[in-house]
Design a protein around this motif. Structure first.
Motif, PDB file in Angstrom:
ATOM      1  N   VAL A 182       0.825  -1.208   0.000  1.00 30.02           N
ATOM      2  CA  VAL A 182       0.000   0.000   0.000  1.00 30.02           C
ATOM      3  C   VAL A 182       0.863   1.262   0.000  1.00 30.02           C
ATOM      4  N   ASP A 183       1.948   1.247   0.777  1.00 27.61           N
ATOM      5  CA  ASP A 183       2.794   2.443   0.865  1.00 27.61           C
ATOM      6  C   ASP A 183       3.356   2.802  -0.504  1.00 27.61           C
ATOM      7  N   LYS A 184       3.786   1.783  -1.244  1.00 30.40           N
ATOM      8  CA  LYS A 184       4.340   2.015  -2.572  1.00 30.40           C
ATOM      9  C   LYS A 184       3.263   2.586  -3.510  1.00 30.40           C
ATOM     10  N   ALA A 185       2.040   2.075  -3.377  1.00 31.66           N
ATOM     11  CA  ALA A 185       0.943   2.568  -4.214  1.00 31.66           C
ATOM     12  C   ALA A 185       0.723   4.059  -3.983  1.00 31.66           C
ATOM     13  N   ASP A 212      -7.549   6.719  -0.723  1.00 32.73           N
ATOM     14  CA  ASP A 212      -7.233   5.957  -1.934  1.00 32.73           C
ATOM     15  C   ASP A 212      -6.095   6.596  -2.708  1.00 32.73           C
ATOM     16  N   ALA A 213      -5.227   5.748  -3.250  1.00 35.41           N
ATOM     17  CA  ALA A 213      -4.196   6.163  -4.202  1.00 35.41           C
ATOM     18  C   ALA A 213      -4.771   5.963  -5.597  1.00 35.41           C
ATOM     19  N   VAL A 214      -4.854   7.073  -6.374  1.00 34.14           N
ATOM     20  CA  VAL A 214      -5.580   7.024  -7.639  1.00 34.14           C
ATOM     21  C   VAL A 214      -4.691   7.533  -8.771  1.00 34.14           C
ATOM     22  N   THR A 215      -4.812   6.939  -9.953  1.00 29.17           N
ATOM     23  CA  THR A 215      -4.102   7.449 -11.123  1.00 29.17           C
ATOM     24  C   THR A 215      -4.970   8.472 -11.850  1.00 29.17           C
ATOM     25  N   ILE A 267      -5.224   2.379  -7.231  1.00 27.63           N
ATOM     26  CA  ILE A 267      -4.132   1.404  -7.138  1.00 27.63           C
ATOM     27  C   ILE A 267      -3.805   1.046  -5.687  1.00 27.63           C
ATOM     28  N   GLY A 268      -4.362   1.795  -4.758  1.00 29.15           N
ATOM     29  CA  GLY A 268      -4.128   1.446  -3.363  1.00 29.15           C
ATOM     30  C   GLY A 268      -5.211   2.013  -2.469  1.00 29.15           C
ATOM     31  N   ARG A 269      -5.537   1.298  -1.421  1.00 28.45           N
ATOM     32  CA  ARG A 269      -6.553   1.782  -0.474  1.00 28.45           C
ATOM     33  C   ARG A 269      -6.127   1.511   0.957  1.00 28.45           C
ATOM     34  N   GLN A 270      -6.269   2.556   1.762  1.00 27.11           N
ATOM     35  CA  GLN A 270      -6.123   2.366   3.199  1.00 27.11           C
ATOM     36  C   GLN A 270      -7.457   2.725   3.826  1.00 27.11           C
ATOM     37  N   MET A 271      -8.000   1.781   4.577  1.00 27.23           N
ATOM     38  CA  MET A 271      -9.341   1.988   5.142  1.00 27.23           C
ATOM     39  C   MET A 271      -9.281   1.714   6.639  1.00 27.23           C
ATOM     40  N   THR A 272      -9.819   2.638   7.406  1.00 30.25           N
ATOM     41  CA  THR A 272      -9.875   2.445   8.859  1.00 30.25           C
ATOM     42  C   THR A 272     -11.317   2.579   9.286  1.00 30.25           C
ATOM     43  N   SER A 273     -11.852   1.511   9.849  1.00 26.61           N
ATOM     44  CA  SER A 273     -13.269   1.517  10.228  1.00 26.61           C
ATOM     45  C   SER A 273     -13.407   1.256  11.715  1.00 26.61           C
ATOM     46  N   ILE A 274     -14.270   2.037  12.328  1.00 27.30           N
ATOM     47  CA  ILE A 274     -14.513   1.888  13.760  1.00 27.30           C
ATOM     48  C   ILE A 274     -15.983   1.568  13.962  1.00 27.30           C
ATOM     49  N   ARG A 275     -16.220   0.463  14.614  1.00 27.36           N
ATOM     50  CA  ARG A 275     -17.586   0.013  14.853  1.00 27.36           C
ATOM     51  C   ARG A 275     -17.929   0.234  16.322  1.00 27.36           C
ATOM     52  N   ASP A 276     -19.037   0.924  16.571  1.00 25.02           N
ATOM     53  CA  ASP A 276     -19.547   1.044  17.942  1.00 25.02           C
ATOM     54  C   ASP A 276     -20.327  -0.227  18.251  1.00 25.02           C
ATOM     55  N   ALA A 277     -19.697  -1.117  19.013  1.00 29.65           N
ATOM     56  CA  ALA A 277     -20.274  -2.449  19.228  1.00 29.65           C
ATOM     57  C   ALA A 277     -21.274  -2.491  20.373  1.00 29.65           C
TER      58      ALA A 277
END
Lengths: 454, 282, 155
Positions: free
Chosen positions: A161-164, A309-312, A318-328
């Motif tokens: 992902v970092d390279k993307a 997202d890393a986009v052309t 070409i790359g995605r970093q996703m952080t999701s927080i769920r209130d359980a």
């Protein structure tokens, strides 16, 4: 067997529904049935210092009162962390502390008022972002995070992902808030437990998950799991099928559910009705009011989702970093599974070769959240689709083109490396555009899932 | 277990007499669409119920230039009445948007007013039309203009031994213009977040009489008198409409609740008044 | 206790009720007629709908003593001898029912509409059913069912 694809088939239970013959749990008539009501916590977090049911037990019309002391095994769930009735530590406002079975609603409600209850209120944490901070009040002794391996999040990693992000022409980031949602099926939570000889107990349930719950109930009640027998029987109307399953001691009758949508995947009333039926020796029915159902039944927990997202320039992600927080909320219920599925599907129906998803399952002093229609996938899809429009905005591209450019092709794979051999995202979008009266440009009309990505 | 008493009043006078006799423990029942909700929610336990369904208080008739509507007339009966459609179409239009068919079949116009909810949907059209109420008490009857009836949320000038017996609604002159709009969370089965009724007589292109009533934006349903005054003698042009809409919003004193914020209600009041007056001008 | 006399689906009944007993409790708990459901008990959802002297009402907020001498029709009561009502047939054939919990109220609200207006428009059907909630169908199949029944009843 004849081929029924493309044929209209008659619903096996349809005629019973339209004539009123369908018997939901609340429609079972068993003479002498007692009414169950629960004493619920008035605070979101606290310790029970004193619980005195002696006066309630002596009230006219009361057949029995139960507390945690009456529960043979007071912990249940897929991760068995939830008590049937609170012993000491209250985790959410509305959590059941004691339950009464009485001849009618008035007698049960008056008895509840006679229960002596002293609580030492504690600082609750209601916001998952607050709950994630160091030093936050602890919802559970194990901490506010669900732990996977050694991490306080569930992760899915694919590629680099970092390279993307180094190679990206544009980086598009967005934050999505998805509120909690109640299923609100028309049939509220209801359970009827009937004690008798033979199998010790029959429970009529609204459960959507009969086999899970049957095992859990045997655990809670510490009934011997004898020979499992499972059969389907035809109701005397000749039209309504029901499941009738059970261990030697427990007959578990369900299958006619007045709407569930994932809201009846957790035991909410069967355990209490069963315990009171065993204690009083009489049939006991616990039907939640609509207000109880809306406030205290499980629901889809809220989400806080960040997508980067890393986009052309051409619109390829070409790359995605996703952080999701769920209130359980306060107990595991199905939350960990919901978060896992959310993470697996974090890239949506798009081929993104480099993905890093972190899904946090955070516990707060709210009623336990659980499954609802898609086990976490739906909020992921919501966030992903808003993000697709934001990418199109940033690049000045047609949002149809951004979606079709990134859509799965035959042979590509998901972030969990599941290879897809039957794919039709592009064709679905083409069909959708046609139905919506959108004229796609020629190169999008000519696109196909079977074409190899250029 | 004492089960209390259920009386079927044969007349409004008998009902008022029973109220006087039983004091605070008695409740009046007509359609039950508010009372029984409170009973089911265990907000109180009825000791004495005085039922108005057999008290001869249902029906619609004409007296001179006014309609007389029995307080126990179901909302759906008023909605479907050719007389109401002809003489007070503003009232019919507002009732059509209330609750849902089954609730309108049971709920009554008197009950809607007697509960004195700030969001009572019959109040806005009736205020705009200048309606008055006949109150029957144990010691006699009196007529009260609706504009003087409400005193606060759930509160009115209705005495402990009084009931609303009849609603008197002046007929709309054929040339009068009117418009109504309800803003709710959804179309049906929804309490108003804002409701507005506007009513104008226009002669020679100029407003000769106007009323603007708003619901759910103040402790009581509200007549925006300053706003209506701004229309007097004017043509309904853009500037006049904007000034009246602003004055109407200034007359409101809404609260935040689950259905909407005070901020939203104030702005929606202005927008809806503007929209409805523009409709009348067009 | 008070004695209540009423007719349900053509049959006379005499039952003992309290001051706060609802018509829904009389039907379900005393007469064991279970097609009207307990959905909200506040008049909001429509699952308890019945016809009272032919008029659609919410039985959950109808005081039992106010129906003295009146006639109540539930879903069980619209089945004509030997045959189901065209609305029941149409709901079955057009998949107007999914979980089935709202269905009794939906069909009775539809019957109240068709009794008054045999040729409703789609919008009139929506308005007539606006107080009856369904969480499964999205309403499209329900409206289709009512229009199909109206067609059949005319022919």
């Amino acid at each position: 067997m004849s081929n029924v694809i493309g044929q209209r088939v008659t619903r096996y239970d349809g005629m019973a529904h339209v004539t009123g013959e369908t018997k939901f749990v609340d429609d079972q008539v068993v003479p002498g049935t007692l009414t169950v009501k629960a004493l619920r916590s008035p605070v979101s977090k606290g310790k029970i210092k004193n619980l005195d049911i002696s006066a309630a037990e002596k009230m006219p019309g009361v057949a029995g009162v139960i507390t945690a002391a009456d529960v043979p095994c007071n912990a249940f769930g897929l991760i068995p962390d939830q008590p049937v009735l609170v012993g000491e530590d209250i985790r959410y406002k509305g959590e059941a502390i004691a339950a009464v079975a009485a001849v009618d609603e008035d007698a049960a409600m008056e008895a509840l008022e006679k229960i002596g209850l002293e609580i030492e209120e504690q600082q609750a944490v209601l916001d998952p972002l607050e709950a994630m901070k160091d030093g936050a009040p602890q919802t559970r002794p194990e901490g506010n995070f669900q732990i996977w391996d050694d991490n306080n999040y569930r992760q899915v990693n694919l590629g680099d992902v970092d390279k993307a992000f180094e190679q990206a022409d544009e980086i598009v980031e967005s934050v999505h808030l998805h509120p909690s949602v109640e299923h609100a099926p028309m049939e509220p939570i209801c359970s009827l437990a009937v004690p008798h000889a033979g199998p010790k107990l029959t429970i009529y349930t609204v459960s959507q998950a009969l086999y899970f719950h049957l095992g859990m109930l045997c655990g809670i009640l510490q009934m011997e799991p004898g020979d499992l027998h499972c059969k389907q029987w035809k109701a005397k109307t000749g039209s309504a099928w029901r499941h009738n399953t059970g261990y030697a001691d427990l007959n578990y009758v369900g299958g006619t559910v007045g709407g569930g949508f994932g809201g009846k995947n957790d035991i909410m009333a069967d355990h209490v009705a069963a315990l009171l039926a065993l204690k009083t020796g009489r049939p006991c029915k616990w039907r939640w009011t609509r207000a109880e159902d809306l406030l205290y039944s499980t629901f889809r927990g809220a989400w806080h989702i960040t997508i980067k997202d890393a986009v052309t320039k051409q619109g390829r992600i070409i790359g995605r970093q996703m952080t999701s927080i769920r209130d359980a909320g306060s107990y595991a219920s199905l939350n960990p599974y919901v978060v896992e599925k959310h993470c697996y599907l974090g890239a949506g129906p798009y081929f993104i070769p480099n993905v890093r998803v972190r899904g946090y399952c955070v516990y707060t002093n709210k009623p336990p959240a659980s499954s609802m229609r898609g086990f976490g996938i739906t909020p992921a899809a919501f966030a992903t689709e808003v993000q697709m429009d934001q990418i199109a905005d940033r690049l000045g591209m047609d949002p149809w083109e951004v979606r079709m450019t990134n859509a799965f092709r035959k042979g590509e794979f998901t972030p969990t490396k599941r290879i897809l051999n039957s794919v039709a995202v592009i064709e679905v979008l083409q069909n959708l555009a046609a139905k919506a009266g959108v004229e796609l440009p020629g190169h999008l009309k000519a696109m196909a899932s079977t074409q190899e990505r250029g | 277990m004492a089960e209390g008493e259920f009386f079927r009043a044969a007349s409004p006078q008998e009902a008022a007499g029973l109220l006087a006799q039983h004091g605070g423990s008695a409740r009046v029942l007509a359609g039950g669409t508010d009372l029984m909700v409170a009973v089911n929610k265990r907000m109180f336990k009825p000791q004495v119920i005085i039922y108005l369904g057999d008290a001869g208080m249902s029906g619609i008739s004409q007296e001179g230039d006014a309609l007389l509507i029995g307080a126990a007339t179901p909302l759906s009966v008023i909605q479907a009445s050719p007389l109401v459609a002809d003489k007070t179409p503003l009232l019919a239009a507002a009732i059509k948007q209330m609750a849902s068919p089954a609730i309108r079949n049971a709920g009554t116009i008197g009950g809607n007013l007697a509960n004195a909810s700030p969001a009572a949907d019959t109040a806005t059209p009736l205020l705009a039309l200048g309606a008055s109420l006949k109150l029957v008490g144990a010691k006699g009857e009196r007529e009260v203009p609706l504009a003087e009836f409400f005193t606060g949320p759930g509160q009115s000038v209705l005495g402990a031994d009084e009931i609303i017996a009849q609603v008197k609604v002046p007929a709309q002159p054929a040339e009068a213009k009117w418009a109504y709009r309800k803003v709710g969370k959804r179309k049906a089965q929804s309490l108003s977040v804002v409701s507005v009724a506007v009513y104008c007589s226009i002669s020679g292109g100029q407003v000769s009489g106007a009323a603007i009533a708003l619901g759910a934006v103040a402790p009581t349903p509200l007549l925006a008198q300053d706003a209506a005054g701004l229309l007097q003698g004017k043509t309904l042009d853009e500037a006049t409409i904007a000034a009246a809409a602003k004055a109407a919003a200034e007359a409101t004193s809404p609260i935040d609740d689950a259905r909407g914020t005070a901020w939203y209600r104030k702005r929606a009041s202005e927008a809806v008044v503007k929209q409805l007056l523009t409709e009348l001008a067009g | 206790m008070h004695t209540l006399e009423l007719t349900v689906n053509g049959q006379g009944h005499k039952v003992e009720v309290g001051l706060k007993t609802t018509l829904l409790e009389v039907l379900r708990d005393k007469l064991h007629i279970t097609s009207p459901k307990v959905g909200c008990n506040t008049g909001d959802c429509g699952t308890c709908s019945v016809l009272l002297d032919g008029v659609l009402v919410r039985s959950c907020i109808t005081n039992a003593l106010s129906v003295q001498g009146k006639s109540v029709t539930t879903l069980e009561g619209i089945i004509e001898p030997g045959d189901i009502h065209p609305l029941q047939k149409a709901f079955h054939e057009n998949y107007g029912s999914q979980c089935g919990f709202c269905t009794p109220g939906m069909i009775l609200a539809s019957k109240a509409l068709l009794d008054a207006n045999p040729s409703p428009t789609r919008d009139e059907v929506k308005e007539a059913l606006s107080g009856n909630l369904c969480r499964c169908t999205g309403y499209v199949k329900i409206i289709d069912s009512v229009l199909a029944a109206a067609d059949e009843m005319k022919s």
